[in-house]
Design a protein around this motif. Structure first.
Motif, PDB file in Angstrom:
ATOM      1  N   ALA A  84       0.847  -1.182   0.000  1.00 24.48           N
ATOM      2  CA  ALA A  84       0.000   0.000   0.000  1.00 24.48           C
ATOM      3  C   ALA A  84       0.885   1.235   0.000  1.00 24.48           C
ATOM      4  O   ALA A  84       2.097   1.162   0.224  1.00 24.48           O
ATOM      5  CB  ALA A  84      -0.917   0.001   1.227  1.00 24.48           C
ATOM      6  N   ARG A  85       0.284   2.379  -0.273  1.00 26.84           N
ATOM      7  CA  ARG A  85       1.045   3.633  -0.267  1.00 26.84           C
ATOM      8  C   ARG A  85       1.609   3.920   1.126  1.00 26.84           C
ATOM      9  O   ARG A  85       0.991   3.546   2.115  1.00 26.84           O
ATOM     10  CB  ARG A  85       0.134   4.780  -0.698  1.00 26.84           C
ATOM     11  N   PRO A  86       2.750   4.636   1.212  1.00 27.45           N
ATOM     12  CA  PRO A  86       3.574   5.107   0.098  1.00 27.45           C
ATOM     13  C   PRO A  86       4.422   3.972  -0.470  1.00 27.45           C
ATOM     14  O   PRO A  86       4.928   3.136   0.275  1.00 27.45           O
ATOM     15  CB  PRO A  86       4.464   6.176   0.748  1.00 27.45           C
ATOM     16  N   TYR A  87       4.541   3.935  -1.788  1.00 29.14           N
ATOM     17  CA  TYR A  87       5.266   2.860  -2.438  1.00 29.14           C
ATOM     18  C   TYR A  87       6.755   3.157  -2.502  1.00 29.14           C
ATOM     19  O   TYR A  87       7.178   4.299  -2.639  1.00 29.14           O
ATOM     20  CB  TYR A  87       4.717   2.634  -3.850  1.00 29.14           C
ATOM     21  N   THR A  88       7.535   2.116  -2.392  1.00 27.45           N
ATOM     22  CA  THR A  88       8.979   2.211  -2.535  1.00 27.45           C
ATOM     23  C   THR A  88       9.422   1.127  -3.514  1.00 27.45           C
ATOM     24  O   THR A  88       8.689   0.143  -3.730  1.00 27.45           O
ATOM     25  CB  THR A  88       9.692   1.977  -1.196  1.00 27.45           C
ATOM     26  N   PRO A  89      10.603   1.260  -4.111  1.00 25.20           N
ATOM     27  CA  PRO A  89      11.085   0.179  -4.992  1.00 25.20           C
ATOM     28  C   PRO A  89      11.099  -1.170  -4.288  1.00 25.20           C
ATOM     29  O   PRO A  89      10.787  -2.199  -4.894  1.00 25.20           O
ATOM     30  CB  PRO A  89      12.494   0.657  -5.360  1.00 25.20           C
ATOM     31  N   GLN A  90      11.420  -1.169  -2.997  1.00 27.95           N
ATOM     32  CA  GLN A  90      11.474  -2.426  -2.256  1.00 27.95           C
ATOM     33  C   GLN A  90      10.086  -3.040  -2.089  1.00 27.95           C
ATOM     34  O   GLN A  90       9.897  -4.248  -2.272  1.00 27.95           O
ATOM     35  CB  GLN A  90      12.112  -2.210  -0.881  1.00 27.95           C
ATOM     36  N   SER A  91       9.102  -2.213  -1.733  1.00 27.38           N
ATOM     37  CA  SER A  91       7.758  -2.752  -1.529  1.00 27.38           C
ATOM     38  C   SER A  91       7.162  -3.240  -2.848  1.00 27.38           C
ATOM     39  O   SER A  91       6.488  -4.275  -2.896  1.00 27.38           O
ATOM     40  CB  SER A  91       6.842  -1.714  -0.884  1.00 27.38           C
ATOM     41  N   LEU A  92       7.414  -2.534  -3.931  1.00 28.18           N
ATOM     42  CA  LEU A  92       6.879  -2.960  -5.225  1.00 28.18           C
ATOM     43  C   LEU A  92       7.500  -4.259  -5.703  1.00 28.18           C
ATOM     44  O   LEU A  92       6.871  -5.010  -6.445  1.00 28.18           O
ATOM     45  CB  LEU A  92       7.073  -1.857  -6.270  1.00 28.18           C
ATOM     46  N   ARG A  93       8.723  -4.523  -5.260  1.00 30.50           N
ATOM     47  CA  ARG A  93       9.356  -5.792  -5.657  1.00 30.50           C
ATOM     48  C   ARG A  93       8.611  -6.998  -5.108  1.00 30.50           C
ATOM     49  O   ARG A  93       8.771  -8.110  -5.619  1.00 30.50           O
ATOM     50  CB  ARG A  93      10.821  -5.810  -5.222  1.00 30.50           C
ATOM     51  N   THR A  94       7.784  -6.814  -4.083  1.00 29.15           N
ATOM     52  CA  THR A  94       7.006  -7.946  -3.568  1.00 29.15           C
ATOM     53  C   THR A  94       5.943  -8.394  -4.554  1.00 29.15           C
ATOM     54  O   THR A  94       5.382  -9.478  -4.398  1.00 29.15           O
ATOM     55  CB  THR A  94       6.338  -7.615  -2.216  1.00 29.15           C
ATOM     56  N   THR A  95       5.642  -7.569  -5.574  1.00 24.87           N
ATOM     57  CA  THR A  95       4.659  -7.964  -6.588  1.00 24.87           C
ATOM     58  C   THR A  95       5.307  -8.682  -7.769  1.00 24.87           C
ATOM     59  O   THR A  95       4.607  -9.049  -8.721  1.00 24.87           O
ATOM     60  CB  THR A  95       3.874  -6.746  -7.105  1.00 24.87           C
ATOM     61  N   VAL A  96       6.603  -8.891  -7.710  1.00 23.26           N
ATOM     62  CA  VAL A  96       7.286  -9.635  -8.773  1.00 23.26           C
ATOM     63  C   VAL A  96       7.085 -11.135  -8.557  1.00 23.26           C
ATOM     64  O   VAL A  96       7.302 -11.650  -7.458  1.00 23.26           O
ATOM     65  CB  VAL A  96       8.798  -9.310  -8.787  1.00 23.26           C
ATOM     66  N   VAL A  97       6.661 -11.832  -9.594  1.00 25.36           N
ATOM     67  CA  VAL A  97       6.657 -13.293  -9.611  1.00 25.36           C
ATOM     68  C   VAL A  97       7.858 -13.689 -10.466  1.00 25.36           C
ATOM     69  O   VAL A  97       7.838 -13.492 -11.685  1.00 25.36           O
ATOM     70  CB  VAL A  97       5.360 -13.865 -10.209  1.00 25.36           C
TER      71      VAL A  97
END
Length: 225
Positions: A84-97
């Motif tokens: 959830a916001r605020p997004y960071t490069p690290q948090s968005l990497r959790t959506t990588v499969v």
């Protein structure tokens, strides 16, 4: 007559516009979707609706067993929250499969070769590049080379990504001109009854419509579902 093309169809906005674009160019398309145990399986229903609208053949490939191997991704692991916001490069990497597109495109290429279809198209775009390595131009080039080698003489299949240099707003603009039924598409990663409106993919979707100056028909639940 333009050749038949397999489209890796998630049910999302980008792959739907791609399918409509190819049909508009005169191609006969076969839509292939993948159930890999993703949290947001609603996208598969969306893909089915899009196939119905296009009167296109649609296959859903059952790869749910893969979800056990993809621990740590918010898309396949229920123990990992969709960021959830605020997004960071690290948090968005959790959506990588990891290697998802390599796996799915390999299956699609095999299906294409078996049907005598020489191309598989997928809808990677420029906005995916920072987070998803299997959406970058270098991956597309490498995957195309690998698939060509793997099907040489037994289908000669190629991989294409027509939107790889586009941003999402340009895709929305193209879809709007083509009359794409955006309301039927699904983007949200949270797997709720409505788009949450606040996850990264929902925000990207909202931003693309705003930038393109196109009315967004999506019903958002603002995180409540």
């Amino acid at each position: 007559m333009p050749p038949r093309i397999v489209v890796a169809a998630s049910g999302g906005l980008d792959s739907t516009v791609l399918a409509y674009d190819l049909v508009n160019a005169g191609h006969d398309t076969v839509l292939i979707s993948f159930d890999y145990g993703q949290r947001h399986r609603r996208e598969l229903h969306a893909a089915g609706h899009i196939a119905d609208e296009l009167k296109a053949e649609h296959e859903i490939v059952d790869l749910r067993g893969l979800s056990r191997l993809f621990a740590g991704s918010a898309l396949t692991d229920s123990a990992v929250e969709v960021p959830a916001r605020p997004y960071t490069p690290q948090s968005l990497r959790t959506t990588v499969v990891p290697a998802r597109n390599a796996i799915l495109l390999s299956v699609a290429a095999g299906a294409a070769a078996s049907r005598g279809i020489g191309e598989v198209a997928f809808a990677a775009h420029g906005g995916d590049h920072p987070t998803y390595p299997d959406c970058r131009p270098a991956f597309v080039e490498a995957m195309d080379h690998a698939v060509r080698s793997a099907t040489e003489g037994v289908g000669d299949v190629r991989i294409s990504a027509p939107f790889v240099g586009w941003n999402k707003a340009r895709i929305v603009e193209r879809g709007h001109r083509l009359g794409v039924p955006f309301a039927l598409t699904w983007s949200c990663y949270r797997g709720l009854e409505r788009h949450c409106g606040v996850c990264s993919t929902c925000l990207e979707r909202r931003g693309a419509f705003a930038e393109a100056g196109v009315i967004d028909p999506t019903v958002y639940g603002e995180g409540r579902g």
